[in-house]
Scaffold this active site. Sequence first.
Site, PDB file in Angstrom:
ATOM      1  CE  LYS A  13      -2.073  -1.159   3.898  1.00 14.03           C
ATOM      2  NZ  LYS A  13      -1.410  -2.442   4.207  1.00 14.03           N
ATOM      3  NE  ARG A  88      -4.894  -1.298  10.015  1.00 10.21           N
ATOM      4  CZ  ARG A  88      -3.756  -0.837   9.472  1.00 10.21           C
ATOM      5  NH1 ARG A  88      -3.682   0.370   8.982  1.00 10.21           N
ATOM      6  NH2 ARG A  88      -2.720  -1.608   9.411  1.00 10.21           N
ATOM      7  NE  ARG A 127       7.711  -2.307   6.355  1.00  8.00           N
ATOM      8  CZ  ARG A 127       6.398  -2.161   6.518  1.00  8.00           C
ATOM      9  NH1 ARG A 127       5.650  -1.684   5.539  1.00  8.00           N
ATOM     10  NH2 ARG A 127       5.842  -2.510   7.648  1.00  8.00           N
TER      11      ARG A 127
END
Length: 215
Positions: A13, A88, A127
Amino acid sequence: MNVVLFGPPGAGKGTQAKELAKHYQIPHISTGDILRANVRDGTELGKEAKGYMDKGELVPDEVLIGIIKNRLAESDCKPGYLLDGYPRTTPQADALSAILEVIGMPLEVVLDIDVADEELVTRLCGRHMCTCGESYHMKFNPPEKENVCDACGAELYQRDDDKEDVIRQRLDSYKEKTQPLINYYKEKGLLVDIDGTGAIDRVFSDICNILDQYK
Ligand code: AP5
Ligand code: MG
Ligand code: ZN
């Protein structure tokens, strides 16, 4: 252009939103980035949110609804918005509809980026992030200079919640609380599926093919 980027932790995203915001000249609004900035600055909001974030749990709805309401009222949202990480939960989605109705900017499309669980874990474990919001991956998307952000030159860091046990908890929170929104938006006729596997550029062009219809 009024867009929600939807998908599990690690779906891409943030990676896609950064590029889309430049391409379409609309603000990228990431509630995760807003919360992390508050944690770094030591605000009351940051202190409250940190405990939830470190455990991979969702921060309470009323906190998030307040954040998003204020953010959408800012003037840079006039041409549209690209939401990342919000909504969410069903109460967050209901609150969003109400806020958007008041400001007259109804949601046009929800892009659901789909990636298998094991791939998500591999992506998040590798990441490296920048405080500017840019995210890299040691293998899949390395910066030009090791540990330095291509966009702003700052040193990269690993997120506190990118540890395997917390990642699993984030995936569980997603499945329990967030995934039901797929049907919620499908029923409203707003959902479009995006295959999130494959090269970052390919996913980007698939998304642009959809969003160009809303220009
Ligand atoms: P948030 O920051 O939103 O985290 P998240 O949803 O867990 O999603 P991520 O940011 O981890 O994933 P992403 O999809 O952005 O992936 P990225 O592009 O970086 O939220 C953090 C926390 O804040 C939550 O747990 C919660 O506590 C709280 N919070 C936030 N919003 C909230 C809300 N609305 N309500 C309640 N609580 C809230 O990519 C991941 C990695 O993969 C990168 O290394 C990247 O380089 C790599 N990658 C990307 N695309 C590809 C590709 N195509 N191929 C290979 N690698 C790729
Ligand atoms: Mg993100
Ligand atoms: Zn940076």
